[in-house]
Design a protein around this motif. Structure first.
Motif, PDB file in Angstrom:
ATOM      1  N   ASN A   6      24.156  17.641  21.256  1.00 39.52           N
ATOM      2  CA  ASN A   6      23.762  18.949  21.779  1.00 39.52           C
ATOM      3  C   ASN A   6      23.286  18.837  23.227  1.00 39.52           C
ATOM      4  OD1 ASN A   6      21.173  17.918  21.509  1.00 39.52           O
ATOM      5  ND2 ASN A   6      20.347  19.716  20.461  1.00 39.52           N
ATOM      6  N   ASP A  42      23.238  23.486  19.627  1.00 41.34           N
ATOM      7  CA  ASP A  42      23.328  23.370  21.086  1.00 41.34           C
ATOM      8  C   ASP A  42      22.217  24.135  21.790  1.00 41.34           C
ATOM      9  OD1 ASP A  42      24.817  21.881  22.881  1.00 41.34           O
ATOM     10  OD2 ASP A  42      26.060  23.570  23.484  1.00 41.34           O
ATOM     11  N   HIS A  43      21.561  25.055  21.064  1.00 37.91           N
ATOM     12  CA  HIS A  43      20.473  25.835  21.653  1.00 37.91           C
ATOM     13  C   HIS A  43      19.094  25.328  21.231  1.00 37.91           C
ATOM     14  CE1 HIS A  43      23.928  28.552  22.154  1.00 37.91           C
ATOM     15  NE2 HIS A  43      23.261  29.073  23.154  1.00 37.91           N
TER      16      HIS A  43
END
Length: 218
Positions: free
Chosen positions: A120, A101-102
């Motif tokens: 994501n 997700d980052h």
């Protein structure tokens, strides 16, 4: 496998501190004990012991019951080890998704039913900005999110790519580049790169299990 009546005499048991402190108050007089798995098990977990008790007024455990427990124990061992394995898998998946997700590159995970199980932050942003691609529904273990495309030819190509990638060996499978939306004219081309996550795992049978990873680049 230990039958308490065979291991310790009734007299010695009744005089022990363990019996007087723990068994006598519960009127327990007979026990049958088996090791589900020991401290040296391959899973690295603490030892698990299965102990069956009977009261003072009940009969002793016999040889037939001891043999029945011996037959049952391997199945209990396998079930508990599978449970530990699945729990660890869920923890790893959650950690991986938190990390993805980052990542600035768009990433999708797709299961064998062509449902998106994870998207994501970067993927959601790219899809929302494109105009010709949509992510419909709710993704996750119980969700059934899926990709839709305004261009029918692209939709067919993507479905074919997912089918091909599910059957492929682990690694890159193919790419699909949807046509850019009509507006704005300067919107960069977006490419979906399909990678197979095909792997053999006897516990990896859930419908939410990812089979395809899609990288979205523009």
């Amino acid at each position: 496998m230990i039958n308490g009546d065979e291991h310790v005499s009734r007299r010695a048991l009744s005089q022990s501190h363990f019996y007087q402190a723990h068994l006598a108050p519960q009127q327990i007089d007979h026990s049958l004990t088996g090791v589900v798995y020991g401290a040296d098990s391959p899973c690295g977990k603490p030892a698990v012991i299965l102990r069956l008790y009977r009261g003072e007024s009940e009969k002793k455990f016999n040889g037939t019951e001891k043999n029945q427990l011996a037959i049952l124990l391997p199945h209990l061992t396998r079930a508990l080890l599978a449970m530990c394995h699945l729990h660890e898998m869920r923890s790893v998946i959650q950690s991986d998704q938190d990390a993805m997700d980052h990542v600035r590159v768009g990433m999708l995970l797709i299961n064998k039913h062509h449902h998106v199980t994870f998207a994501n932050r970067a993927a959601r942003k790219l899809i929302a900005a494109h105009g010709g691609i949509s992510l419909c529904g709710k993704y996750g273990e119980t969700g059934e999110a899926y990709l839709t495309f305004s261009d029918h030819h692209t939709a067919q190509n993507v479905q074919a790519a997912i089918r091909e990638t599910i059957l492929a060996k682990a690694g890159f499978s193919r790419s699909v580049t949807p046509p850019p939306p009509a507006l704005p004219n300067n919107f960069p081309a977006t490419t979906l790169n399909f990678f197979s996550l095909n792997r053999q795992d006897e516990h990896d049978t859930g419908t939410s299990t990812a089979r395809v990873m899609v990288f979205i680049n523009n």
